[in-house]
Design a protein around this motif. Structure first.
Motif: not given
Lengths: 351, 351
Positions: B182-185, B189, B191-192, B195, B217-219, B235
């Motif tokens: 799970l990441n925000i993109g 490059n 997230g953390f 990851l 991504e979470s969607d 998260s």
């Protein structure tokens, strides 16, 4: 009353120039005092303006050929801040040529350009991205940060709370917006140290223009019981996209269910007004316009796939934030926080 | 084939003894080889058993008076591991009196008691909590961790991936479960660092029983395009509750819409089979049974508000994990990972 005009990046977004111009024109139909600086390809902007006599005398065109790509790295886009429609729209705010900028382009690039041109407000360490989401209650809920800062410490979170409360006061007209920190439980010992520290600071801050009410879990964001949800950019982005994705998931399931038999198709047609209501309530266009908070100027991000109605909503958000002087309100909130901090310090020193 | 029996904490959960016993009985109606050790107040368990002749000869009662409170701190509950129904159910697994334990009580207390009694598996640094969620695809998606570990480093995330894949192989019967972080993109490059490190290790690990496919991504969790979503407990909890809360929010809006007029009420009645399908698909009872992965033994958490049908599903999950030897599968996955790590080490040393 004369409002400063709004710079519109006419080239950003998935839908091209026409939807941005149609959106600006729709916003002006709703509020006839709006004035625009339209930035982008002059020929295409003029062609789109032909459909909108109400935009005559209310808009100026700033021509440019260059456009920021949707997938472009922010660092790369930054080098073309002076030649792209996005960069020029933001720059117009810096120069005082416009009061606010609206773009539907690349979010990362818009954030980077806005930070570089407008700089962070005094007293704010990091700007944040805030968006509106529908609720079961009377008004939308604001969540921030949504990805401008992957991490946030207690000090950042407190500043996000102040910025979010200032924004919420404007859009909800609530005297004391109900502010909560996003956490994985409501007990005091839950989550990270930075959350507990931020909670303590906000709990103590009685002079602020908000009602701080502790933690909220992500299943309670949309119940209408909270006006501002404060979190770091990673968790905020996870929560936002989970909410958007699930709303789409459930409506997809509903569509599948309704088309699964003749009987349910008939039921669907009969209950159409009801499902249209639902669609209207959940339509991202009706909550369009994410705001970069904490800059010396107003920048609003319209969703890349927004309709003209959605763009009009983003433009209206920008105008409302200008009219109500968001930046000044955030400054006042920060001053209150610092006054309190100094008083605490004086008290401690006196002991 | 004779399965080890399942220990059921009859006292946990919001609904009391009866729903747990009704649930066990329903599970036995579906699978008549199931055997139970029912832990809790003997009088109330016997009263509930009166309704279920199919449980005769299939269940033993282990009486106790003490119960873990729903809001009790795990550290406090731990002291009563030997006297409470939850503690005794878990202890039965440790003693070999049962093959698995099912409880609907306090999650934190159950995790703490399970860790203390069963200990973490060799090769696993931290156990994780995993749950099933509905998708638009053919099978449920598994997400972990959901809150057992607020933070997780790259090494933990890789172990979560192996445990999640083993669980997914059992419940989805897919040869190579599709695993994502799970990441925000989805760009490299995002997230953390942790990851990116976990992604690199999983990308290199070609011998594992999974298909690692990068970030999600979470969607996109519920689109049916991924079988295992790996993340830290903070998260994961945010994403899980955002999904649960939004599913409830949308169905609440739908109910409001359907009851807003006579016309839409009629439409609702006509399309009832369709909305029942939706309800069935989203009903948490149909995805009940969160599993503590990484312990020397199977422990399943039933939702506190689960119906008898939900409890039966949790019991069935526990039995299925026993039958397919989840613990052994995780060991095999870890051995594959370590074999690969040693091979890499040997190669580096040889250079």
């Amino acid at each position: 009353m004369s409002l400063p005009r709004i710079a519109v990046d006419a080239m950003g977004g998935d839908e091209g120039v026409r939807v941005m111009i149609d959106g600006a024109a729709e916003a002006r139909r709703r509020h006839d005092q709006f004035q625009f600086l339209l930035v982008g390809d002059e020929t295409r902007i003029k062609a789109a303006l032909d459909d909108h006599p109400n935009m005559r005398g209310a808009s100026e065109i700033l021509h440019c050929d260059d456009v920021v790509g949707g997938d472009e790295l922010p660092t790369k886009a930054l080098r073309r801040a002076k030649t792209t429609s996005m960069g020029l729209a933001v720059n117009a705010v810096k120069q005082g040529d416009a009061g606010a900028a609206v773009s539907a382009g690349n979010t990362g690039a818009l954030m980077a350009m806005s930070k570089l041109a407008l700089r962070t407000m005094p007293g704010i360490d990091r700007p944040a991205l805030a968006a509106l989401m529908p609720t079961l209650g009377d008004n939308d809920v604001i969540m921030l940060d949504l990805g401008a800062n992957t991490e946030a410490d207690a000090r950042n979170l407190v500043q996000f709370a102040i910025m979010g409360a200032a924004y919420s006061k404007i859009v909800t007209e609530r005297d004391l917006p109900r502010v909560r920190l996003l956490n994985i439980g409501t007990e005091e010992n839950k989550g990270f140290d930075r959350l507990r520290e931020a909670a303590e600071q906000l709990q103590d801050a009685t002079g602020l223009d908000m009602s701080f009410e502790g933690y909220v879990e992500s299943d309670k964001i949309n119940r209408g019981e909270v006006d501002v949800v404060v979190t770091d950019g990673f968790s905020g982005n996870i929560a936002l996209k989970a909410i958007e994705g699930t709303a789409r998931f459930v409506t997809d399931l509903l569509r599948n269910a309704f088309t699964s038999s003749i009987r349910s198709k008939i039921g669907f047609l009969v209950s159409r007004p009801a499902t249209e209501l639902l669609k209207h309530h959940l339509d991202p266009n009706n909550h369009n316009g994410a705001v970069f908070l904490g800059l010396n100027g107003v920048v609003v991000k319209s969703h890349g796939s927004a309709t003209a109605g959605g763009v009009a909503n983003a433009v209206t958000v920008a105008a409302r934030l200008l009219e109500e002087d968001l930046t000044q309100r955030i400054s006042t909130g920060l001053a209150e926080l610092h006054a309190r901090e100094e008083a605490t310090f004086d008290n401690s020193a006196a002991k």
